[in-house]
Design a protein around this motif. Structure first.
Motif, PDB file in Angstrom:
ATOM      1  N   ARG A   4     -27.928 -49.777 -57.162  1.00  0.00           N
ATOM      2  CA  ARG A   4     -29.297 -49.496 -57.429  1.00  0.00           C
ATOM      3  C   ARG A   4     -29.816 -48.985 -56.196  1.00  0.00           C
ATOM      4  NH1 ARG A   4     -33.132 -52.457 -60.213  1.00  0.00           N
ATOM      5  NH2 ARG A   4     -31.450 -53.687 -61.356  1.00  0.00           N
TER       6      ARG A   4
ATOM      7  N   PRO B 156     -32.366 -47.646 -53.068  1.00  0.00           N
ATOM      8  CA  PRO B 156     -33.574 -48.409 -52.537  1.00  0.00           C
ATOM      9  C   PRO B 156     -34.707 -47.550 -53.163  1.00  0.00           C
ATOM     10  CG  PRO B 156     -32.603 -46.315 -51.051  1.00  0.00           C
ATOM     11  CD  PRO B 156     -31.605 -46.458 -52.167  1.00  0.00           C
ATOM     12  N   ILE B 157     -35.595 -48.746 -52.978  1.00  0.00           N
ATOM     13  CA  ILE B 157     -37.036 -48.618 -53.569  1.00  0.00           C
ATOM     14  C   ILE B 157     -37.686 -47.190 -53.540  1.00  0.00           C
ATOM     15  CG2 ILE B 157     -39.442 -49.456 -53.790  1.00  0.00           C
ATOM     16  CD1 ILE B 157     -38.379 -52.237 -53.254  1.00  0.00           C
ATOM     17  N   TRP B 158     -37.645 -46.767 -52.469  1.00  0.00           N
ATOM     18  CA  TRP B 158     -38.433 -45.328 -52.282  1.00  0.00           C
ATOM     19  C   TRP B 158     -37.614 -43.999 -52.822  1.00  0.00           C
ATOM     20  CZ3 TRP B 158     -36.071 -48.290 -48.423  1.00  0.00           C
ATOM     21  CH2 TRP B 158     -34.967 -47.583 -47.841  1.00  0.00           C
TER      22      TRP B 158
ATOM     23  N   ASN C 215     -35.764 -44.658 -55.859  1.00  0.00           N
ATOM     24  CA  ASN C 215     -35.756 -45.087 -57.282  1.00  0.00           C
ATOM     25  C   ASN C 215     -36.868 -44.537 -58.194  1.00  0.00           C
ATOM     26  OD1 ASN C 215     -35.839 -46.586 -59.870  1.00  0.00           O
ATOM     27  ND2 ASN C 215     -35.066 -48.572 -59.074  1.00  0.00           N
TER      28      ASN C 215
ATOM     29  N   ILE D 209     -39.109 -46.819 -60.368  1.00  0.00           N
ATOM     30  CA  ILE D 209     -40.256 -47.507 -59.516  1.00  0.00           C
ATOM     31  C   ILE D 209     -41.331 -46.841 -59.117  1.00  0.00           C
ATOM     32  CG2 ILE D 209     -40.441 -48.968 -57.555  1.00  0.00           C
ATOM     33  CD1 ILE D 209     -37.976 -50.494 -58.032  1.00  0.00           C
TER      34      ILE D 209
ATOM     35  N   ASP E  53     -35.084 -50.777 -65.573  1.00  0.00           N
ATOM     36  CA  ASP E  53     -35.927 -51.066 -64.760  1.00  0.00           C
ATOM     37  C   ASP E  53     -37.357 -50.641 -65.632  1.00  0.00           C
ATOM     38  OD1 ASP E  53     -34.287 -52.027 -62.924  1.00  0.00           O
ATOM     39  OD2 ASP E  53     -34.488 -50.412 -61.298  1.00  0.00           O
TER      40      ASP E  53
END
Lengths: 509, 259
Positions: free
Chosen positions: A15, A17-19, A21, A24, A297
């Motif tokens: 997965r 990292p959020i920045w 993805n 997201i 996601d």
């Protein structure tokens, strides 16, 4: 140097990292943009309101129920007792001219467009001149021209009738005989619906027979004959259906006695149920032959938002607008009472009646059994808009038919289809696909151009609204109503056009 | 070589058969341009005739005149004893007896493969839908794509589309099939699958006129080969003689350029 045997993590499993993805990021950006737009809008509205309040021009909608003291030229209510009612009359006038205008402009446009394509020299030239003249003159000029022509007609007297007083032409407008719904209409309609169910079954049976045995079973002709027969039988027989009215009365009673809390619960159940059904369908669409696919996601975001939407709906029903349920209860009861009134009682007369125009004191009688009258205001706006728009529709239709490759009609001819069959089964279904989106644009244009009513003084929503804010200075509030109204009209039209487009789509892969 | 004898280069067996298509002095103009300059041609029953020629020589125009996609201005065209005139009844009759396959397939993109094939039988022949669909499935089997019935033309490859187009024509049970460069718009690896279907048809005794550039097909399948140039027939012969021993200089030049 060591021989590393560390297992390489499979990239699709890890997965990010959020920045980094994308899922997201995509959703995050959308949420932030939405929040910003709402915040900016709220800020602007509240600022405008404070500023206007300071200047002593409050913006509110309390004046809706104030007495109007204006007179409308025509419409469902020419002497409205409140400003809201006056605006509503104006809206109905706008919708009336837009609805009839769209219908007539489409018919003329299709006809002229096909005429321009025809091999008949005369039809082709006449249609070309029609299109080239009308689409090159501004619509406002055309409306004013019609107004000038119509107002130069003679005074309305008994002498202005032609064709044995069937048609009246005068500066008070145009009046023709009208067929209208008499008291027995609704019962007749109900009987026809009952017959219609039977005819539907006959049709299906014939269709199945034709599919199995071949040959022409004259399905269209037979069902048309059956409809005529049903209409004739139901014509005098409609009084026997007066009991239908009491059914609607009973429904109205039940509907009106629903407690408000129960209605709120029902509405909440509908909102939650819709979300649950949506999520279940969504999961179903993610199901592969090997079982449920691993949800991404993105999928989770979608499902969470479906749940949030249901929550917002519930919040709305219980807290933000608690009056919603009582409004639904009241208007539902009124609606069924209206139906009960229309269908029931001693309404044992004929379903339809017709009447020639009638005059009284130099004016047309507009209400009750009388002719169909177009005021000069309506007529000039109507002719102007319809002829102007129809010239564009004609070009759209022509373009749509030309967009179908000639090979299509050649192939249709080569397998033996007649010209009509080829047009109906091969060319038009494909042309329609091209025609539909720009046709929708023309419908929107026509609807919006009705606001030119102000040039000739037809009482549409814009003209009425303007008279109102001249009285009470609620300019912004009236603008709000106009914008909401036209937006609602346009969005409805777009929705219908989009649904049709989706059904016409051709499968490519 | 005289063109007045329209039955030139026919075997005795073939000459004894009925005439399926007869063209006499067919002329056609597009504006000032004369596309056909008086074509005389006879096609016998169950004969396979391949039409060759440089582009612009009138090959396509000729076969398009035979089912009246183009209207000839002079001369006479008779198909199976029916003369092609302004009479709508004759035109309809001939069109339902003559199938045509186009270079660009011209399938109806808004209909499924099955509906493409059943459209004319149901609406023109007034066949029952059940019967028409059964026939359609048989025909799809015959052209080798029975599993594609429910798909739309846009979902098929070029070769598959052309085979559907052949099945669509065959569904009307034509006596004559006209092929207008059926493989010219296809990728090379798809040409053979269409030619195979056409060979099957020829072996089954269908009368065919094929405009093509596939010399192998002409050599193998044709009963006679026609060479056209500038709107007229220059040479007609049996394929072996045509390719090995052409008479006219124009034919020799053409063959030298393409072989």
């Amino acid at each position: 140097m060591t021989a590393s045997t560390a297992p390489v993590t499979h990239s699709s499993q890890a997965r990010p990292p959020i920045w980094r993805n994308t899922t997201i990021l995509k959703w995050g950006v959308q949420i932030i943009v939405l929040a910003l737009v709402i915040a900016a809008f709220t800020f602007l509205v509240s600022q405008a309101k404070t500023n206007l309040d300071q200047k002593g021009i409050p913006v509110d909608y309390d004046w809706i129920n104030d007495p109007a003291n204006i007179q409308l030229g025509e419409g469902i209510d020419t002497q409205p007792n409140s400003m809201g009612r006056a605006l509503w009359s104006g809206m109905v006038n706008t919708l009336r001219i837009a609805g009839v205008g769209i219908l007539v402009a489409t018919i003329i446009g299709v006809f002229v467009g096909l005429a321009r394509l025809s091999h008949n020299w005369l039809a082709q030239k006449v249609a070309s001149i029609y299109v080239e003249t009308l689409r090159n003159i501004p619509v406002l000029v055309q409306i004013l021209l019609w107004f000038a022509i119509l107002t130069s007609l003679g005074d309305l007297t008994q002498d202005s009738g032609v064709l044995n007083d069937f048609v009246f032409l005068s500066q008070k407008g145009i009046s023709i005989p009208r067929v209208f719904f008499a008291d027995g209409f609704y019962q007749w309609l109900f009987l026809l619906l009952v017959f219609g169910v039977g005819i539907h079954f006959v049709r299906k049976r014939l269709q199945r027979k034709q599919d199995l045995e071949g040959g022409d079973k004259h399905i269209g002709l037979i069902s048309f004959g059956l409809w005529v027969l049903a209409a004739a039988i139901a014509w005098p027989a409609n009084p026997i259906m007066s009991w239908v009215g009491s059914i609607f009365d009973a429904i109205a009673d039940v509907w009106g006695s629903i407690p408000e809390t129960l209605m709120q619960l029902i509405l909440t159940a509908i909102a939650v149920g819709a979300a649950v059904i949506w999520i279940r369908r969504f999961l179903e669409s993610r199901r592969t032959p090997a079982g449920l696919a691993k949800l991404t996601d993105d999928d989770w975001f979608r499902m969470i938002f479906a749940g949030i939407a249901a929550l917002i709906a519930a919040l709305f029903i219980w807290i933000l607008w608690p009056g919603l349920s009582s409004w639904i209860i009241n208007s539902g009861r009124d609606f069924f009472e209206f139906l009960g009134n229309k269908f029931g009682g001693e309404r044992g007369s004929l379903p339809l009646d017709a009447m020639k125009p009638t005059l009284s004191e130099g004016r047309f009688v507009n209400y009750g059994p009388t002719g169909l009258t177009m005021s000069v205001f309506f007529a000039s706006l109507f002719f102007g808009l319809v002829f102007y728009t129809s010239s564009f529709i004609a070009e759209i239709v022509r373009g749509g038919v030309l967009a179908v490759p000639p090979g299509q009609s050649e192939a249709a001819a080569a397998v033996g289809l007649s010209r009509m069959q080829s047009l109906r089964k091969v060319v038009l279904p494909q042309a329609f696909r091209v025609i539909m989106p720009p046709l929708g644009n023309q419908y929107l244009n026509l609807t919006k151009n009705t606001s030119l009513a102000i040039a000739v003084g037809y009482s549409d929503v814009v003209q009425v609204g303007q008279s109102l804010y001249n009285k009470n200075n609620q300019t912004l509030a009236v603008f709000g109503i106009w914008m909401t109204f036209f937006l609602a009209c346009s969005l409805t039209t777009s929705l219908v056009v989009n649904i049709i487009n989706r059904r016409l789509e051709i499968v490519e892969r | 070589m005289s063109m007045s004898d329209a039955n030139i280069a026919l075997s005795a067996e073939m000459a004894a058969r009925d005439n399926m298509i007869t063209c006499r002095g067919v002329k056609k103009w597009f504006g000032d341009f004369q596309a056909l300059t008086g074509v005389d041609l006879t096609v016998k029953d169950r004969e396979v005739m391949v039409v060759l020629g440089p582009s612009g020589s009138g090959k396509s125009t000729l076969i398009r005149c035979i089912n009246r996609l183009e209207v000839h201005q002079e001369g006479q065209i008779v198909v199976d004893g029916i003369e092609l005139t302004n009479d709508l009844r004759n035109i309809d009759k001939i069109r339902s007896e003559v199938g045509m396959v186009f270079q660009q397939f011209n399938l109806f993109p808004h209909l499924t493969v099955l509906d493409n094939i059943t459209l004319a039988p149901v609406w023109v022949r007034k066949k029952s839908k059940v019967e028409a669909e059964a026939t359609a499935h048989e025909l799809l089997e015959r052209v080798g794509i029975p599993e594609q019935a429910a798909k739309y033309p846009g979902q098929l490859s070029g070769g598959q589309q052309q085979r559907v187009a052949i099945a669509r024509s065959l569904a009307m049970e034509p006596k004559v099939m006209l092929f207008d460069e059926p493989t010219s718009a296809l990728d090379p690896e798809m040409i053979s699958e269409v030619l195979d279907v056409m060979k099957d048809l020829a072996n089954g005794g269908m009368t065919m006129i094929v405009v093509t550039h596939e010399m192998g097909f002409a050599r193998e399948v044709a009963d006679r080969v026609v060479f056209m140039e500038a709107g007229n027939v220059v040479e007609i012969n049996e394929p072996e003689a045509f390719f090995t021993n052409p008479v006219s200089d124009r034919t020799k030049l053409f063959l030298s350029q393409i072989l």
